[in-house]
Design a protein around this motif. Structure first.
Motif, PDB file in Angstrom:
ATOM      1  N   GLY A  95       0.794  -1.231   0.000  1.00 14.10           N
ATOM      2  CA  GLY A  95       0.000   0.000   0.000  1.00 14.10           C
ATOM      3  C   GLY A  95       0.817   1.267   0.000  1.00 14.10           C
ATOM      4  N   HIS A  96       2.135   1.142  -0.210  1.00 11.66           N
ATOM      5  CA  HIS A  96       2.980   2.335  -0.076  1.00 11.66           C
ATOM      6  C   HIS A  96       4.173   2.282  -1.021  1.00 11.66           C
ATOM      7  CE1 HIS A  96       4.619   5.491   2.972  1.00 11.66           C
ATOM      8  NE2 HIS A  96       4.999   5.770   1.741  1.00 11.66           N
ATOM      9  N   THR A  97       3.977   2.756  -2.236  1.00 11.47           N
ATOM     10  CA  THR A  97       5.092   2.844  -3.187  1.00 11.47           C
ATOM     11  C   THR A  97       5.059   4.178  -3.918  1.00 11.47           C
ATOM     12  OG1 THR A  97       3.840   1.868  -5.024  1.00 11.47           O
ATOM     13  CG2 THR A  97       5.069   0.340  -3.605  1.00 11.47           C
ATOM     14  N   HIS A  98       6.209   4.514  -4.446  1.00 16.16           N
ATOM     15  CA  HIS A  98       6.351   5.746  -5.252  1.00 16.16           C
ATOM     16  C   HIS A  98       7.080   5.378  -6.535  1.00 16.16           C
ATOM     17  CE1 HIS A  98       5.290   8.180  -1.689  1.00 16.16           C
ATOM     18  NE2 HIS A  98       6.058   7.346  -1.004  1.00 16.16           N
ATOM     19  N   MET A  99       6.326   5.133  -7.584  1.00 14.19           N
ATOM     20  CA  MET A  99       6.926   4.810  -8.887  1.00 14.19           C
ATOM     21  C   MET A  99       6.816   6.027  -9.794  1.00 14.19           C
ATOM     22  SD  MET A  99       7.785   1.719  -8.311  1.00 14.19           S
ATOM     23  CE  MET A  99       7.316   0.320  -7.251  1.00 14.19           C
ATOM     24  N   VAL A 101      -6.270   9.645   0.700  1.00 13.99           N
ATOM     25  CA  VAL A 101      -5.448  10.815   0.378  1.00 13.99           C
ATOM     26  C   VAL A 101      -4.333  10.924   1.404  1.00 13.99           C
ATOM     27  CG1 VAL A 101      -7.201  12.188  -0.805  1.00 13.99           C
ATOM     28  CG2 VAL A 101      -6.983  12.369   1.680  1.00 13.99           C
ATOM     29  N   LYS A 102      -3.170  11.349   0.931  1.00 14.16           N
ATOM     30  CA  LYS A 102      -2.040  11.489   1.847  1.00 14.16           C
ATOM     31  C   LYS A 102      -1.718  12.966   2.025  1.00 14.16           C
ATOM     32  CE  LYS A 102       2.726   9.916   2.555  1.00 14.16           C
ATOM     33  NZ  LYS A 102       3.820   9.246   1.850  1.00 14.16           N
ATOM     34  N   ILE A 103      -1.497  13.314   3.276  1.00 10.27           N
ATOM     35  CA  ILE A 103      -1.183  14.707   3.605  1.00 10.27           C
ATOM     36  C   ILE A 103       0.131  14.725   4.371  1.00 10.27           C
ATOM     37  CG2 ILE A 103      -1.999  16.747   4.867  1.00 10.27           C
ATOM     38  CD1 ILE A 103      -4.851  15.873   4.146  1.00 10.27           C
ATOM     39  N   VAL A 162       1.322   6.453   8.279  1.00  8.29           N
ATOM     40  CA  VAL A 162       2.213   5.599   7.492  1.00  8.29           C
ATOM     41  C   VAL A 162       3.628   5.663   8.049  1.00  8.29           C
ATOM     42  CG1 VAL A 162       0.807   5.712   5.401  1.00  8.29           C
ATOM     43  CG2 VAL A 162       2.610   7.418   5.751  1.00  8.29           C
ATOM     44  N   HIS A 163       4.432   4.726   7.633  1.00  7.42           N
ATOM     45  CA  HIS A 163       5.850   4.579   7.988  1.00  7.42           C
ATOM     46  C   HIS A 163       6.220   5.000   9.422  1.00  7.42           C
ATOM     47  CE1 HIS A 163       5.935   8.723   6.658  1.00  7.42           C
ATOM     48  NE2 HIS A 163       6.198   8.491   5.402  1.00  7.42           N
ATOM     49  N   VAL A 164       5.628   4.290  10.377  1.00  6.95           N
ATOM     50  CA  VAL A 164       5.985   4.497  11.790  1.00  6.95           C
ATOM     51  C   VAL A 164       7.378   3.903  12.004  1.00  6.95           C
ATOM     52  CG1 VAL A 164       5.388   3.891  14.165  1.00  6.95           C
ATOM     53  CG2 VAL A 164       3.571   4.408  12.500  1.00  6.95           C
ATOM     54  N   SER A 199       6.313  -0.982   1.911  1.00  5.95           N
ATOM     55  CA  SER A 199       7.743  -0.817   1.620  1.00  5.95           C
ATOM     56  C   SER A 199       8.195   0.641   1.614  1.00  5.95           C
ATOM     57  CB  SER A 199       8.094  -1.449   0.273  1.00  5.95           C
ATOM     58  OG  SER A 199       7.561  -0.678  -0.788  1.00  5.95           O
ATOM     59  N   ASP A 200       7.291   1.573   1.269  1.00  7.92           N
ATOM     60  CA  ASP A 200       7.709   2.946   0.972  1.00  7.92           C
ATOM     61  C   ASP A 200       8.820   2.951  -0.085  1.00  7.92           C
ATOM     62  OD1 ASP A 200       7.722   5.688   0.971  1.00  7.92           O
ATOM     63  OD2 ASP A 200       8.542   5.926   2.982  1.00  7.92           O
ATOM     64  N   HIS A 201       8.682   2.049  -1.050  1.00  6.85           N
ATOM     65  CA  HIS A 201       9.669   1.960  -2.143  1.00  6.85           C
ATOM     66  C   HIS A 201       9.716   3.294  -2.878  1.00  6.85           C
ATOM     67  CE1 HIS A 201      11.849  -0.310  -5.360  1.00  6.85           C
ATOM     68  NE2 HIS A 201      11.306   0.605  -6.153  1.00  6.85           N
TER      69      HIS A 201
HETATM   70 ZN   LIG Z   1       6.261   7.308   1.065  1.00  7.60          ZN
END
Ligand SMILES: [Zn+2]
Length: 467
Positions: free
Chosen positions: A58-62, A148-150, A238-240, A314-316
């Protein structure tokens, strides 16, 4: 009549593990049970393997612009890396152009994702929460965008959002059925600490972590939780990265608040010491929130065990060492934030979680797949090995050992932070909607094989529902 039967394996779900065959008809799972009829179906012997629902990240940046450059992985290479690790669906962040609408961000990301080899959903990452954007938020669920991410961090860039706007967005989200994700770090304190460090001449990568101490994450986590409490909306942190931030989440759960939380593999295997590697090597480990003192790890493992941390993403966010990370050679604040990890995420959890007795294999499936589907709004269709679900199946070899090195990675980055690290447990093969997508080191799924998944966030969805 089924087309494919995976026979002789052990099915692992979030609830339990049991011997069963899995029959697939077309793109969906038709039956799960012992000695299913084979009549005419292709039968694949998977004895000795675990059958798990396709992993969801649920957490990637492509293909995302950041800090004047663009991530090294696009949707072709990034999803090749994903499926090689057993991941059959991503939810990636459509980044709003500060001058553009939210719908345009989604449209742009659909264009990038045409090359996806696996299924995908889209979040919107907000960069300009002006009145137009606020008016537009309620239209997102209609586009299949449930989240949505803030950003409370990155002051001085368009990502940074003031509390007033964050709070109003939470109120709107509550009304229109959106889940708000927060990047929780105190942007003001970080900006000041960075300014002071650079003024002293402290420019090396290790200052990235020293200017983002645990308390700035814990403070912002608590602030987001409390603002969500006032707005009476659910929240996903996210990403604790650290115990201090997790404690705020545990306190929220003790009050019965619907606060979901994610942690990531990098916080379990790397530490702030990696940022101090000789030369400029530490830049490979610059990501936010930063890597922490290893004393935080037991708390994060306990957070997963206790399900205060519901999902493992992953926060890839990959940048090459040469030509991208080195933009910050003389100033750590200019190092693009992020590292690859979409391929390694499941193996980290099996190797260091299941094999070391910290979590069960069922909890692994929960945080990699089933809870991801629940939190991100595609439960039933994804995240399950059950009749009617998409036939996304990982045939997991619990004994395969792989030592990560740049040349055996499937993404497009010129380094791996996991270089030299040995994992036990890997996918032998992966099915995407009934079709073989990966086998024996080879990615078989073609660019364009992925399909958009329309997600719906079912409110109210108390955090207890996924615990
Ligand atoms: Zn991220």
């Amino acid at each position: 009549m089924s087309d494919l039967v995976l026979a002789g394996g052990t099915v692992v779900t979030a609830e339990g593990s049991f011997r069963a065959d899995v029959a697939v008809s077309g793109e969906t799972i038709e039956a799960v049970g012992l000695d299913l009829p084979h009549d005419g179906a292709e039968v694949v012997d998977v004895s000795g393997a675990r059958l798990m629902p396709g992993f969801i990240d649920g957490h990637t940046h492509m293909d995302m612009p950041f800090g004047g450059t663009i991530t090294a992985d696009d949707w072709d290479t990034g999803t090749a890396a994903a499926v090689a690790g057993g991941t059959t669906m991503l939810v990636d962040f459509s980044l709003q152009d500060p001058d553009g609408t939210l719908a345009e961000a989604v449209e742009t990301w659909h264009g990038k994702a045409e090359k996806s080899r696996i299924d995908y959903g889209l979040h919107v990452a907000i960069t300009n929460l002006d009145e137009d954007a606020k008016r537009e938020l309620p239209s997102l669920p209609g586009l299949g965008v449930a989240t949505v991410k803030i950003f409370m961090a990155y002051k001085g860039t368009p990502l940074y959002t003031e509390d007033e706007d964050l709070f109003e967005a939470m109120q709107i989200a509550r009304e229109c059925g959106l889940l708000v994700l927060v990047h929780a770090e105190n942007g003001d304190a970080i900006a000041k600490l960075q300014e002071q460090a650079l003024a002293r001449g402290d420019t090396e990568p290790r200052w990235h972590a020293l200017t983002r101490p645990e308390a700035v994450e814990a403070e912002a986590t608590n602030r987001a939780i409390r603002l969500a409490e006032v707005a009476d909306c659910p929240l996903l942190v996210v990403h604790v990265s650290c115990a201090a931030s997790l404690e705020e989440i545990q306190r929220a759960h003790a009050r019965g608040r619907p606060v979901y939380a994610e942690t990531c593999p990098q916080y379990l295997v790397f530490s702030d010491a990696d940022l101090a590697r000789p030369g400029f090597e530490g830049a490979k480990y610059v990501l936010s929130p930063p890597l922490r003192d290893p004393s935080n790890r037991p708390a994060l493992w306990h957070g997963l065990q206790a399900q205060d941390l519901h999902i493992f993403g992953s926060d890839h966010c990959s940048f090459n060492y040469a030509g991208q990370k080195d933009l910050g050679r003389d100033d750590f604040t200019l190092i693009p934030n992020g590292a690859p990890g979409v391929e390694e995420r499941p193996a980290v959890l099996w190797t260091h979680g299941v094999l070391e007795g910290r979590i069960s294999e069922n909890l692994m499936v929960a945080v990699l797949s089933t809870n991801q589907a629940k939190v991100h709004g595609m439960a039933g269709r994804k995240g399950a090995i059950a009749p009617g679900a998409d036939a996304d199946i990982v045939v997991w070899d619990p004994d395969m050992t792989v030592t990560a090195t740049r040349s055996n990675r499937h993404g497009n980055v010129d380094y791996t932070p996991y270089e030299g690290m040995t994992f036990t447990g890997a996918p032998a093969s992966v099915y995407l909607r009934g079709r073989l997508a990966y086998q024996d080191g080879q990615v078989l799924s073609e660019p364009g094989s992925g399909r958009f998944v329309h997600r719906t966030f079912a409110q109210p969805a108390p955090a207890a529902a996924v615990r």
